[in-house]
Write an enzyme that holds these catalytic residues in place. Structure first.
Site, mmCIF file in Angstrom:
data_model
loop_
_atom_site.group_PDB
_atom_site.id
_atom_site.type_symbol
_atom_site.label_atom_id
_atom_site.label_comp_id
_atom_site.label_asym_id
_atom_site.label_seq_id
_atom_site.Cartn_x
_atom_site.Cartn_y
_atom_site.Cartn_z
ATOM 1 N N SER A 90 40.267 58.960 37.466
ATOM 2 C CA SER A 90 40.854 58.010 38.492
ATOM 3 C C SER A 90 42.338 58.055 38.252
ATOM 4 C CB SER A 90 40.460 56.679 38.574
ATOM 5 O OG SER A 90 40.695 55.977 37.294
ATOM 6 N N ASP A 123 39.343 60.998 41.362
ATOM 7 C CA ASP A 123 38.703 59.981 42.129
ATOM 8 C C ASP A 123 39.647 59.127 42.929
ATOM 9 O OD1 ASP A 123 36.685 58.399 43.056
ATOM 10 O OD2 ASP A 123 36.558 57.238 41.102
ATOM 11 N N HIS A 252 29.868 56.214 47.143
ATOM 12 C CA HIS A 252 30.658 55.342 45.941
ATOM 13 C C HIS A 252 30.122 54.164 45.774
ATOM 14 C CE1 HIS A 252 34.657 57.488 46.227
ATOM 15 N NE2 HIS A 252 34.061 58.286 46.983
ATOM 16 N N GLY A 253 30.454 53.647 44.999
ATOM 17 C CA GLY A 253 30.005 52.042 44.474
ATOM 18 C C GLY A 253 28.570 52.312 44.203
ATOM 19 N N ASN A 295 28.767 58.520 43.022
ATOM 20 C CA ASN A 295 29.762 57.940 42.055
ATOM 21 C C ASN A 295 29.283 56.820 41.095
ATOM 22 O OD1 ASN A 295 31.334 59.734 43.447
ATOM 23 N ND2 ASN A 295 33.175 58.381 43.846
ATOM 24 N N ASP A 297 30.615 54.431 37.887
ATOM 25 C CA ASP A 297 31.716 54.318 36.939
ATOM 26 C C ASP A 297 31.122 52.974 36.162
ATOM 27 O OD1 ASP A 297 33.784 53.722 35.379
ATOM 28 O OD2 ASP A 297 35.181 53.600 36.950
ATOM 29 N N ARG A 301 30.679 51.543 32.019
ATOM 30 C CA ARG A 301 31.475 50.481 31.249
ATOM 31 C C ARG A 301 30.570 49.245 30.740
ATOM 32 N NH1 ARG A 301 36.972 49.636 35.200
ATOM 33 N NH2 ARG A 301 37.068 51.931 35.755
ATOM 34 N N ARG A 322 34.660 53.670 14.452
ATOM 35 C CA ARG A 322 33.872 54.975 14.465
ATOM 36 C C ARG A 322 32.135 54.518 14.733
ATOM 37 N NH1 ARG A 322 36.856 58.630 10.255
ATOM 38 N NH2 ARG A 322 36.412 56.410 9.259
HETATM 39 P P1 13P Z 1 30.775 51.830 40.779
HETATM 40 O O1 13P Z 1 31.869 50.778 40.365
HETATM 41 O O2 13P Z 1 29.629 51.332 41.559
HETATM 42 O O3 13P Z 1 30.563 52.544 39.368
HETATM 43 O O4 13P Z 1 31.486 52.865 41.562
HETATM 44 C C1 13P Z 1 32.123 53.952 41.373
HETATM 45 C C2 13P Z 1 33.033 54.941 42.110
HETATM 46 O O5 13P Z 1 32.574 54.704 43.354
HETATM 47 C C3 13P Z 1 34.072 55.585 41.825
HETATM 48 O O6 13P Z 1 34.596 56.139 42.723
HETATM 49 O O1 G3H Z 2 36.610 53.496 42.345
HETATM 50 C C1 G3H Z 2 37.237 53.018 41.513
HETATM 51 C C2 G3H Z 2 36.583 53.648 40.113
HETATM 52 O O2 G3H Z 2 35.413 52.929 39.832
HETATM 53 C C3 G3H Z 2 37.837 53.956 39.303
HETATM 54 O O3 G3H Z 2 38.166 52.534 38.533
HETATM 55 O O4 G3H Z 2 40.527 52.742 38.930
HETATM 56 O O5 G3H Z 2 39.479 51.303 37.260
HETATM 57 O O6 G3H Z 2 39.752 53.637 36.917
HETATM 58 P P1 G3H Z 2 39.540 52.446 37.890
HETATM 59 ZN ZN ZN Z 3 34.954 55.104 44.477
#
Ligand code: 13P
Ligand code: G3H
Ligand code: ZN
Length: 358
Positions: A90, A123, A252-253, A295, A297, A301, A322
């Site tokens: 991103s 992204d 996404h999401g 997608n 992310d 986390r 580590r």
């Molecule tokens: P999430 O927040 O559901 O992991 O979505 C990530 C995403 O769409 C990144 O582009």
């Molecule tokens: O769509 C958002 C992604 O999860 C990326 O998140 O902009 O915090 O790196 P970020």
């Molecule tokens: Zn996204």
């Protein structure tokens, strides 16, 4: 020595010599060849063939990374599950340390795991970042996200990015409609999210020439999805597929925000209240309706947060980064392998390799 602005530009053709251009202060330019680019670069692929092979059957996992531990876990998890994948970077990830840092980490991972087959994807890029990634020669795919703009402006911006990307053999994901949640520090309330209009989607793809389309179908970014109780809008997805048969769609999401993970984080001092996500058992259904890229992310986390919170709760005397870092890499690899099972991409690596080498 003459002052000069030092501009490096690696010409990333697999197995070819890399070149550095120096723009001299007097306007002149010198080019020096300084090294050999590692042999395995050829397995950084565009998503074109990956999507062709996956369409209607399974989806490819697109995972965001920000640091080397995520990168190591990502490659290991994909190889453990024998899956092709997409590494997503991103804008925020590019500026977390330095954009060159993540590129270098991914190149190193490519050498460490020579069997990996993956695309490197920007992204949620704006036009400027897309152009920078296209110019870098490292990314095989970019996403232009002008979905917050009116339709005509979104088309205009996307077209410019498509033109520049295609001239370099790079593919483009674009977005129509608006997801809820937090994205690049901008919060869109779920109630203000706009689902993708299927008829407009067809027109948008025709006008822009983009290679895949991110659709808003009820999901949102972050750990608090479906606050109104609604789920993924498969009805809308089915209509989009009807308008765009065979065209790769992107969801996404798609984090599933596992409740067990949330409970462990909270038991170790976290305060995630009401967090929820997409049912991962729905990925295959989405794939049947044309979703070729999913997608993820937030879930990564959450793995990081759980590992680190539990580690420091259980070992208050420790301070070597580590120690939890090693646990995280293993746990993240397991998480990726599990996701790939759900997406159906697990076990596809040899078929994809054979198709790419044909
Ligand atoms: P999430 O927040 O559901 O992991 O979505 C990530 C995403 O769409 C990144 O582009
Ligand atoms: O769509 C958002 C992604 O999860 C990326 O998140 O902009 O915090 O790196 P970020
Ligand atoms: Zn996204």
């Amino acid at each position: 020595m003459a002052e000069f602005e030092f501009r490096t530009r690696l010409l990333l053709e697999p197995g070819k010599w890399a070149t550095v251009s120096r723009a001299l202060a007097d306007g002149g330019q010198s080019q020096i060849v300084f090294g050999y680019y590692p042999k395995n670069t050829q397995m950084i692929v565009t998503t074109k063939k990956l999507f062709e092979l996956a369409y209607g059957k399974y989806a490819i996992g697109a995972y965001n990374i920000n640091n080397l531990e995520q990168c190591m876990g990502l490659f290991r998890g994909n190889l453990d599950s024998q899956a092709p994948f997409i590494v997503q970077i991103s804008k925020g990830a590019r500026s977390y340390t330095h954009k060159a840092m993540l590129e270098a980490i991914i190149r190193a991972a490519n050498d460490i795991f020579p069997d990996a087959i993956f695309a490197v994807h920007l992204d949620h890029g704006d036009e400027k970042t897309c152009m920078d990634c296209i110019e870098s020669g490292f990314y095989s795919s970019v996403m232009i996200d002008a979905s917050h703009e009116p339709f005509e402006k979104n088309v205009e911006i996307t077209k410019r990015v498509v033109k520049a990307a295609h001239a370099r053999g790079i593919v483009v994901e674009a977005e129509l409609g608006q997801l809820g949640g937090v994205e690049e520090h901008v919060k869109v309330e779920e109630s203000n999210a706009k689902l993708t209009d299927p008829k407009q989607a067809k027109e948008f793809v025709r006008l822009t020439g983009c290679d895949s389309l991110a659709c808003a179908i009820g999901t949102s970014h972050g750990a608090y999805k479906f606050s109104g109780g609604q789920g993924v809008r498969f009805d809308v997805l089915a209509q989009i597929q009807k308008e765009l048969p065979g065209f790769p769609l992107v969801m996404h999401g798609s984090s599933s925000v596992p409740q067990e993970e949330v409970a462990r984080i909270n038991a170790a001092g976290g305060a995630l209240k009401g967090a929820k996500g997409v049912d991962e058992n729905q990925f295959r259904e989405a794939a049947k309706l044309g979703v070729t890229k999913v997608n993820i992310d937030t879930d990564g986390r959450l793995v990081w947060t759980r590992v680190h919170r539990e580690f420091f709760r259980d070992h208050p005397d420790k301070f070597d980064l580590r120690d939890p870092g090693k646990i995280f890499m293993t746990e993240y690899a397991k998480f990726i392998a599990h996701k790939n099972e759900k997406l159906g991409s697990a076990g596809q690596l040899s078929t994809v390799r054979a198709a790419l080498l044909k």
